[in-house]
Design a protein around this motif. Structure first.
Motif, PDB file in Angstrom:
ATOM      1  N   THR A   4      43.286  64.085  26.015  1.00  0.00           N
ATOM      2  CA  THR A   4      44.222  64.374  27.099  1.00  0.00           C
ATOM      3  C   THR A   4      44.821  65.766  27.030  1.00  0.00           C
ATOM      4  OG1 THR A   4      46.034  63.389  25.855  1.00  0.00           O
ATOM      5  CG2 THR A   4      44.822  61.946  27.356  1.00  0.00           C
ATOM      6  N   GLY A   5      44.588  66.494  25.987  1.00  0.00           N
ATOM      7  CA  GLY A   5      45.116  67.840  25.845  1.00  0.00           C
ATOM      8  C   GLY A   5      44.289  68.628  24.866  1.00  0.00           C
ATOM      9  N   PRO A   6      44.455  69.949  24.852  1.00  0.00           N
ATOM     10  CA  PRO A   6      43.637  70.781  23.981  1.00  0.00           C
ATOM     11  C   PRO A   6      44.040  70.754  22.506  1.00  0.00           C
ATOM     12  CG  PRO A   6      45.066  72.135  25.339  1.00  0.00           C
ATOM     13  CD  PRO A   6      45.249  70.729  25.786  1.00  0.00           C
ATOM     14  N   PHE A   7      45.274  70.321  22.200  1.00  0.00           N
ATOM     15  CA  PHE A   7      45.725  70.255  20.817  1.00  0.00           C
ATOM     16  C   PHE A   7      46.380  68.902  20.556  1.00  0.00           C
ATOM     17  CE2 PHE A   7      45.740  74.751  21.888  1.00  0.00           C
ATOM     18  CZ  PHE A   7      44.993  75.269  20.854  1.00  0.00           C
ATOM     19  N   VAL A   8      46.086  68.332  19.388  1.00  0.00           N
ATOM     20  CA  VAL A   8      46.648  67.035  19.004  1.00  0.00           C
ATOM     21  C   VAL A   8      47.094  67.106  17.549  1.00  0.00           C
ATOM     22  CG1 VAL A   8      46.172  64.586  18.669  1.00  0.00           C
ATOM     23  CG2 VAL A   8      45.166  65.769  20.601  1.00  0.00           C
ATOM     24  N   VAL A   9      48.267  66.509  17.283  1.00  0.00           N
ATOM     25  CA  VAL A   9      48.739  66.354  15.910  1.00  0.00           C
ATOM     26  C   VAL A   9      48.468  64.909  15.514  1.00  0.00           C
ATOM     27  CG1 VAL A   9      50.717  66.427  14.350  1.00  0.00           C
ATOM     28  CG2 VAL A   9      50.510  68.131  16.173  1.00  0.00           C
ATOM     29  N   TYR A  10      47.766  64.745  14.403  1.00  0.00           N
ATOM     30  CA  TYR A  10      47.424  63.420  13.889  1.00  0.00           C
ATOM     31  C   TYR A  10      48.251  63.103  12.656  1.00  0.00           C
ATOM     32  CZ  TYR A  10      43.325  63.309  16.888  1.00  0.00           C
ATOM     33  OH  TYR A  10      42.489  63.297  17.972  1.00  0.00           O
ATOM     34  N   ARG A  11      48.513  61.808  12.468  1.00  0.00           N
ATOM     35  CA  ARG A  11      49.246  61.322  11.303  1.00  0.00           C
ATOM     36  C   ARG A  11      48.442  60.197  10.656  1.00  0.00           C
ATOM     37  NH1 ARG A  11      54.917  60.194  12.903  1.00  0.00           N
ATOM     38  NH2 ARG A  11      55.018  62.437  12.538  1.00  0.00           N
ATOM     39  N   ILE A  12      48.422  60.190   9.339  1.00  0.00           N
ATOM     40  CA  ILE A  12      47.785  59.099   8.607  1.00  0.00           C
ATOM     41  C   ILE A  12      48.764  57.930   8.595  1.00  0.00           C
ATOM     42  CG2 ILE A  12      46.804  58.374   6.408  1.00  0.00           C
ATOM     43  CD1 ILE A  12      46.386  61.448   5.863  1.00  0.00           C
ATOM     44  N   VAL A  13      48.297  56.780   9.060  1.00  0.00           N
ATOM     45  CA  VAL A  13      49.138  55.584   9.140  1.00  0.00           C
ATOM     46  C   VAL A  13      48.555  54.497   8.248  1.00  0.00           C
ATOM     47  CG1 VAL A  13      50.052  56.125  11.431  1.00  0.00           C
ATOM     48  CG2 VAL A  13      47.961  54.797  11.241  1.00  0.00           C
ATOM     49  N   GLU A  14      49.158  53.333   8.288  1.00  0.00           N
ATOM     50  CA  GLU A  14      48.717  52.247   7.408  1.00  0.00           C
ATOM     51  C   GLU A  14      47.252  51.901   7.627  1.00  0.00           C
ATOM     52  OE1 GLU A  14      50.399  48.440   9.754  1.00  0.00           O
ATOM     53  OE2 GLU A  14      51.921  49.710   8.843  1.00  0.00           O
ATOM     54  N   ASN A  15      46.675  51.321   6.617  1.00  0.00           N
ATOM     55  CA  ASN A  15      45.261  50.924   6.600  1.00  0.00           C
ATOM     56  C   ASN A  15      44.303  52.104   6.661  1.00  0.00           C
ATOM     57  OD1 ASN A  15      46.005  48.185   6.503  1.00  0.00           O
ATOM     58  ND2 ASN A  15      46.145  48.099   8.733  1.00  0.00           N
ATOM     59  N   GLY A  16      44.760  53.297   6.268  1.00  0.00           N
ATOM     60  CA  GLY A  16      43.885  54.454   6.215  1.00  0.00           C
ATOM     61  C   GLY A  16      43.421  54.981   7.556  1.00  0.00           C
ATOM     62  N   LYS A  17      44.136  54.684   8.607  1.00  0.00           N
ATOM     63  CA  LYS A  17      43.782  55.151   9.948  1.00  0.00           C
ATOM     64  C   LYS A  17      44.575  56.406  10.279  1.00  0.00           C
ATOM     65  CE  LYS A  17      41.758  51.134  11.264  1.00  0.00           C
ATOM     66  NZ  LYS A  17      40.392  51.022  10.990  1.00  0.00           N
ATOM     67  N   ILE A  18      44.092  57.143  11.270  1.00  0.00           N
ATOM     68  CA  ILE A  18      44.872  58.257  11.785  1.00  0.00           C
ATOM     69  C   ILE A  18      45.193  57.966  13.242  1.00  0.00           C
ATOM     70  CG2 ILE A  18      43.983  60.008  10.214  1.00  0.00           C
ATOM     71  CD1 ILE A  18      42.181  61.000  12.437  1.00  0.00           C
ATOM     72  N   GLU A  19      46.366  58.431  13.666  1.00  0.00           N
ATOM     73  CA  GLU A  19      46.722  58.250  15.066  1.00  0.00           C
ATOM     74  C   GLU A  19      47.350  59.534  15.596  1.00  0.00           C
ATOM     75  OE1 GLU A  19      51.157  56.245  15.250  1.00  0.00           O
ATOM     76  OE2 GLU A  19      49.445  54.912  15.263  1.00  0.00           O
ATOM     77  N   ALA A  20      47.154  59.760  16.874  1.00  0.00           N
ATOM     78  CA  ALA A  20      47.734  60.926  17.526  1.00  0.00           C
ATOM     79  C   ALA A  20      49.228  60.682  17.703  1.00  0.00           C
ATOM     80  CB  ALA A  20      47.073  61.161  18.878  1.00  0.00           C
ATOM     81  N   GLY A  41      51.810  66.010   5.799  1.00  0.00           N
ATOM     82  CA  GLY A  41      50.527  65.322   5.927  1.00  0.00           C
ATOM     83  C   GLY A  41      50.000  65.292   7.346  1.00  0.00           C
ATOM     84  N   ASP A  42      50.852  65.545   8.345  1.00  0.00           N
ATOM     85  CA  ASP A  42      50.378  65.601   9.728  1.00  0.00           C
ATOM     86  C   ASP A  42      49.450  66.797   9.888  1.00  0.00           C
ATOM     87  OD1 ASP A  42      52.003  63.422  10.205  1.00  0.00           O
ATOM     88  OD2 ASP A  42      53.357  64.463  11.580  1.00  0.00           O
ATOM     89  N   ALA A  43      48.413  66.631  10.707  1.00  0.00           N
ATOM     90  CA  ALA A  43      47.422  67.688  10.882  1.00  0.00           C
ATOM     91  C   ALA A  43      47.228  68.023  12.355  1.00  0.00           C
ATOM     92  CB  ALA A  43      46.087  67.273  10.278  1.00  0.00           C
ATOM     93  N   LEU A  44      47.107  69.302  12.620  1.00  0.00           N
ATOM     94  CA  LEU A  44      46.884  69.806  13.976  1.00  0.00           C
ATOM     95  C   LEU A  44      45.391  70.043  14.168  1.00  0.00           C
ATOM     96  CD1 LEU A  44      47.775  71.074  16.677  1.00  0.00           C
ATOM     97  CD2 LEU A  44      48.199  73.201  15.415  1.00  0.00           C
ATOM     98  N   TYR A  45      44.859  69.512  15.272  1.00  0.00           N
ATOM     99  CA  TYR A  45      43.457  69.675  15.622  1.00  0.00           C
ATOM    100  C   TYR A  45      43.319  70.235  17.024  1.00  0.00           C
ATOM    101  CZ  TYR A  45      41.264  67.229  11.704  1.00  0.00           C
ATOM    102  OH  TYR A  45      40.790  66.890  10.464  1.00  0.00           O
ATOM    103  N   GLN A  46      42.287  71.044  17.216  1.00  0.00           N
ATOM    104  CA  GLN A  46      41.889  71.496  18.542  1.00  0.00           C
ATOM    105  C   GLN A  46      40.889  70.457  19.045  1.00  0.00           C
ATOM    106  OE1 GLN A  46      38.770  74.502  19.100  1.00  0.00           O
ATOM    107  NE2 GLN A  46      40.395  75.809  19.922  1.00  0.00           N
ATOM    108  N   THR A  47      41.097  69.920  20.226  1.00  0.00           N
ATOM    109  CA  THR A  47      40.243  68.851  20.733  1.00  0.00           C
ATOM    110  C   THR A  47      39.105  69.398  21.599  1.00  0.00           C
ATOM    111  OG1 THR A  47      41.353  68.441  22.844  1.00  0.00           O
ATOM    112  CG2 THR A  47      42.314  67.405  20.871  1.00  0.00           C
ATOM    113  N   PRO A  48      38.149  68.552  21.938  1.00  0.00           N
ATOM    114  CA  PRO A  48      37.085  68.963  22.852  1.00  0.00           C
ATOM    115  C   PRO A  48      37.607  69.334  24.249  1.00  0.00           C
ATOM    116  CG  PRO A  48      36.391  67.058  21.612  1.00  0.00           C
ATOM    117  CD  PRO A  48      37.858  67.260  21.320  1.00  0.00           C
TER     118      PRO A  48
END
Length: 93
Positions: A4-20, A41-48
């Motif tokens: 939905t956007g060109p940049f997303v910050v992801y966070r590692i959540v329970e059960n080893g998953k990541i969520e925006a 631990g939050d990570a910034l990604y450039q999306t497709p």
């Protein structure tokens, strides 16, 4: 996955998953969020959805360390993720 956007910050959540946790329309807003609001631990990604991303998958940009600083070192972030039993994989439709 729909980007939905060109940049997303992801966070590692329970059960080893990541969520925006934040979607930004520009790099300035994304960096601000990563600097002042994100958790270590939050990570910034450039999306497709970014016009310069030709890979079809998200590209790591930087992450927030426990010191509070933003760092650009994907290997360090992957070590953090693995330490929380998270395998960073994105499903691209």
């Amino acid at each position: 996955m729909e980007w939905t956007g060109p940049f997303v910050v992801y966070r590692i959540v329970e059960n080893g998953k990541i969520e925006a946790v934040f979607v930004a329309e520009d790099l300035k807003k994304a960096k601000y969020w990563l600097s002042y609001i994100a958790q270590p631990g939050d990570a910034l990604y450039q999306t497709p959805a970014h016009p310069r991303n030709e890979t079809g998958s998200p590209k790591y940009w930087s992450h927030k360390e426990s010191s509070g600083k933003s760092v650009r070192d994907e290997d360090v972030w992957k070590d953090i993720a693995e330490g929380q039993n998270c395998t960073v994989e994105f499903c691209v439709a």
